[in-house]
Design a protein around this motif. Structure first.
Motif: not given
Length: 178
Positions: A71-74, A77-78, A80-82, A84-85
């Motif tokens: 889940l780390s966006l750093r 990236g993409l 992790a965003w997927q 999360w969303s």
């Protein structure tokens, strides 16, 4: 999935969710195939559907907790965003619904817009509760069914979240009744 990428799972994990996470965790891609479609009807009894949704949400919460480094966006990236969303926000939507209801309640005296929205919110929840009765008396509507299912999913997620907070896991279950 390639045989060499398989990592055994914990007994409380969801294979269709966790196995792809293991693949991504190993640095490989998971590819979507639009021809691979699963259509699964809702269970006939609301109680059965609710129990199944609580179990699935609880197992998803534990999987997200176990694989939280993804889940780390750093770092991811993409992807992790997927995650999360598409997963996290879906399973915690009940929090936003509760916050919206409470905020609207507190803002009722601030204008007609809040009052109208509060009426619509409550009407949606009453409709969800009344849907089975309306169905029995012959008032069948896709809107009623959607309201009922939306409320059921979010209530089941809230129930699963409470179980997660209490440290409960569910490894055994009775398969779908159809």
């Amino acid at each position: 999935m390639r045989k060499e990428l398989y990592i055994p799972m914990k007994p409380d994990q969801l294979p269709d969710f966790v196995l792809p996470l293991h693949v991504v965790d190993q640095g490989y891609r998971v590819v979507y195939d639009p021809k691979a479609v699963l259509q699964e009807p809702a269970l006939k009894q609301s109680g059965d559907e609710y129990r199944m949704r609580v179990r699935v949400a609880l197992r998803a919460f534990w999987a997200l907790l176990d694989m939280r480094h993804l889940l780390s966006l750093r770092r991811n990236g993409l992807f992790a965003w997927q995650l999360w969303s598409h997963k996290v926000l879906r399973y915690i939507c009940f929090m936003f619904l509760a916050a919206a209801w409470i905020a609207n309640l507190m803002l009722l005296r601030q204008g007609i817009g809040y009052q109208v929205f509060f009426i619509f919110q409550n009407a949606g929840y009453v409709l969800a509760l009344a849907a089975p009765t309306l169905n029995k008396i012959g008032l069948n509507s896709r809107l009623f069914s959607l309201a009922r299912y939306f409320a059921l999913l979010n209530l089941a997620s809230a129930h699963a979240f409470c179980k997660l907070l209490m440290g409960k896991k569910q490894t055994l279950w009775t398969p779908r009744k159809g």
